[in-house]
Write a protein that holds these residues in place. Structure first.
Motif, mmCIF file in Angstrom:
data_model
loop_
_atom_site.group_PDB
_atom_site.id
_atom_site.type_symbol
_atom_site.label_atom_id
_atom_site.label_comp_id
_atom_site.label_asym_id
_atom_site.label_seq_id
_atom_site.Cartn_x
_atom_site.Cartn_y
_atom_site.Cartn_z
ATOM 1 N N ASP A 9 55.065 74.521 65.527
ATOM 2 C CA ASP A 9 53.674 74.132 65.790
ATOM 3 C C ASP A 9 52.799 74.361 64.563
ATOM 4 O O ASP A 9 51.991 75.285 64.510
ATOM 5 C CB ASP A 9 53.129 74.906 66.989
ATOM 6 N N VAL A 10 52.975 73.505 63.568
ATOM 7 C CA VAL A 10 52.210 73.606 62.326
ATOM 8 C C VAL A 10 50.714 73.462 62.610
ATOM 9 O O VAL A 10 49.884 74.145 62.004
ATOM 10 C CB VAL A 10 52.683 72.554 61.297
ATOM 11 N N SER A 11 50.352 72.606 63.547
ATOM 12 C CA SER A 11 48.934 72.400 63.882
ATOM 13 C C SER A 11 48.282 73.684 64.368
ATOM 14 O O SER A 11 47.138 73.977 64.020
ATOM 15 C CB SER A 11 48.785 71.310 64.937
ATOM 16 N N ALA A 12 48.991 74.464 65.170
ATOM 17 C CA ALA A 12 48.443 75.736 65.650
ATOM 18 C C ALA A 12 48.225 76.696 64.488
ATOM 19 O O ALA A 12 47.223 77.412 64.443
ATOM 20 C CB ALA A 12 49.379 76.359 66.684
ATOM 21 N N LYS A 14 47.603 75.849 61.377
ATOM 22 C CA LYS A 14 46.447 75.351 60.623
ATOM 23 C C LYS A 14 45.144 75.718 61.322
ATOM 24 O O LYS A 14 44.182 76.132 60.667
ATOM 25 C CB LYS A 14 46.567 73.832 60.441
ATOM 26 N N ARG A 15 45.110 75.589 62.638
ATOM 27 C CA ARG A 15 43.891 75.977 63.385
ATOM 28 C C ARG A 15 43.620 77.468 63.223
ATOM 29 O O ARG A 15 42.483 77.888 62.997
ATOM 30 C CB ARG A 15 44.037 75.620 64.866
ATOM 31 N N THR A 18 42.004 78.547 59.944
ATOM 32 C CA THR A 18 40.572 78.307 59.750
ATOM 33 C C THR A 18 39.763 79.542 60.126
ATOM 34 O O THR A 18 38.634 79.698 59.680
ATOM 35 C CB THR A 18 40.069 77.096 60.568
ATOM 36 N N SER A 36 42.953 78.857 54.640
ATOM 37 C CA SER A 36 42.140 77.645 54.563
ATOM 38 C C SER A 36 41.757 77.450 53.098
ATOM 39 O O SER A 36 41.783 78.390 52.300
ATOM 40 C CB SER A 36 40.879 77.791 55.413
#
Length: 76
Positions: A9-12, A14-15, A18, A36
């Motif tokens: 889960d690369v998106s998690a 990245k979130r 932040t 970030s």
């Protein structure tokens, strides 16, 4: 976050990055940090390259004083 979780889960990741740096572990040991771009840029705010900031200045000469330990060979 484990490397396996990161890969799934690369998106998690990245979130989460932040909000704060994400430490990615490999076999339980810290291996990488995901930042970030804003956090990364803050590391070099003064214009110095990050590598230069972490390096020892060349003009600093180190003087090492020899130390006498006083070891002796034991009698057999």
């Amino acid at each position: 976050m484990s490397a396996r979780e990161f890969n799934q889960d690369v998106s998690a990741a990245k979130r989460a990055a932040t909000q704060s740096p994400v430490v990615i572990t490999d076999r339980g040991e810290p291996a990488f940090v995901l930042l970030s771009i804003d956090a990364y840029r803050q590391l070099g705010e003064d214009g110095e390259d990050l590598v230069d900031r972490l390096s020892m200045p060349e003009e600093d000469d180190l003087d090492f004083t020899p130390v006498e330990i006083g070891l002796r060979v034991p009698d057999l």
